[in-house]
Write a protein that holds these residues in place. Structure first.
Motif, PDB file in Angstrom:
ATOM      1  N   GLU A  63       0.855  -1.185   0.000  1.00  0.00           N
ATOM      2  CA  GLU A  63       0.000   0.000   0.000  1.00  0.00           C
ATOM      3  C   GLU A  63       0.893   1.237   0.000  1.00  0.00           C
ATOM      4  O   GLU A  63       1.866   1.291   0.758  1.00  0.00           O
ATOM      5  CB  GLU A  63      -0.908   0.024   1.234  1.00  0.00           C
ATOM      6  N   THR A  87       3.047  -1.101   4.069  1.00  0.00           N
ATOM      7  CA  THR A  87       2.372   0.156   3.748  1.00  0.00           C
ATOM      8  C   THR A  87       3.327   1.329   3.959  1.00  0.00           C
ATOM      9  O   THR A  87       4.042   1.386   4.964  1.00  0.00           O
ATOM     10  CB  THR A  87       1.036   0.290   4.522  1.00  0.00           C
ATOM     11  N   PHE A 137      -1.931  -1.141  -3.787  1.00  0.00           N
ATOM     12  CA  PHE A 137      -2.956  -0.095  -3.690  1.00  0.00           C
ATOM     13  C   PHE A 137      -2.242   1.253  -3.602  1.00  0.00           C
ATOM     14  O   PHE A 137      -1.529   1.527  -2.632  1.00  0.00           O
ATOM     15  CB  PHE A 137      -3.843  -0.320  -2.463  1.00  0.00           C
TER      16      PHE A 137
END
Ligand code: SAH
Ligand code: DHB
Ligand code: MG
Length: 221
Positions: A63, A87, A137
């Motif tokens: 992410e 992330t 993402f």
């Protein structure tokens, strides 16, 4: 802002499908209290991300743009027990809030937060010889999306699913791209996505709790 029907429908969908729980609510409340911007994905969008994780059987997720860990919670919940989410977050304060939220949500040990400019973190990850990511993402600064795509491709494999948030932004991407750096950045990103023969991609426009926007979806060939 006038209440639009899609706000009510997002509420209806969120209730009907049970897309709220104590951990998610507490995480958003903690982020709001800490003064983080309230720009996390909607509940329905979080659920969509969770479904995508499971649809591709992702075991390694990347992410870009953590904020308070809301989308990260949805993503991490879709992982198998041995799965991992990395992330990337620029702001150490955001990362600190996210760390606490992810731990409190019970997914902390599955999530690694890397603090710093995403482009630098991605370059570093590429040098570490890690397992490639199954799902990416992208949801950080819009000016960086093209670079994040390029750097993510070095961390991907055939079939990796790439999802990018906020590629429509009230139509500004198509209608007034020169007006602000974010729109220019998104436009460059979409042009790259459309022409780079390493990916097949499309854009889906959306309406909901966050208004009129859209996501790009790509698969690495
Ligand atoms: N994905 C989150 C929302 C992310 S908001 C959710 O839905 O819950 C965008 C985040 O990207 C912010 O926290 C911001 O600090 C971070 N960001 C902005 N520029 C960045 C950069 N250059 N590198 C990494 N993160 C960045
Ligand atoms: C903003 C950023 C986002 O990622 C988002 O989903 C909505 C708004 C922003 O920077 O304003
Ligand atoms: Mg976003």
């Amino acid at each position: 802002m006038a209440e639009q029907p899609w706000h009510a429908v997002d509420e209806f969908v969120t209730d009907l499908f049970g897309l709220r729980d104590a951990a998610l609510d507490a995480g958003v409340a903690a982020a709001d209290t800490a003064g983080l911007p309230h720009i996390q994905v909607s509940a329905a969008y979080g659920a969509f991300l969770n479904l995508m994780v499971r649809a591709v059987g992702a075991r390694h997720i990347l992410e870009i743009g953590t904020l308070g860990g809301y989308s990260a919670t949805w993503l991490a919940r879709g992982l198998p027990p041995q799965g991992r989410l990395v992330t990337l977050e620029l702001d150490p304060r955001h990362a600190q809030v996210a760390r606490a939220n992810l731990d409190a949500a019970g997914v902390g040990e599955r999530v690694e937060i890397v603090v710093g400019p995403a482009a630098e973190s991605l370059a570093r990850l590429a040098g570490e010889g890690r397992e490639p990511f199954d799902l990416v993402f992208i949801d950080a600064d819009k000016t960086g999306y093209s670079d994040y795509l390029e750097l993510s491709l070095a961390l991907a494999h055939r079939g990796t699913l790439i999802i990018a948030d906020n590629v429509v932004r009230q139509g500004s991407v198509a209608l007034a791209p020169a007006d602000n750096p974010s729109s220019v950045g998104i436009r460059h990103f979409l042009e790259k996505l459309a022409t780079d023969d390493r990916v097949d991609a499309t854009v889906i426009q959306t309406v909901g709790a966050k208004g009129y926007d859209g996501m790009a979806i790509a698969i690495v060939r």
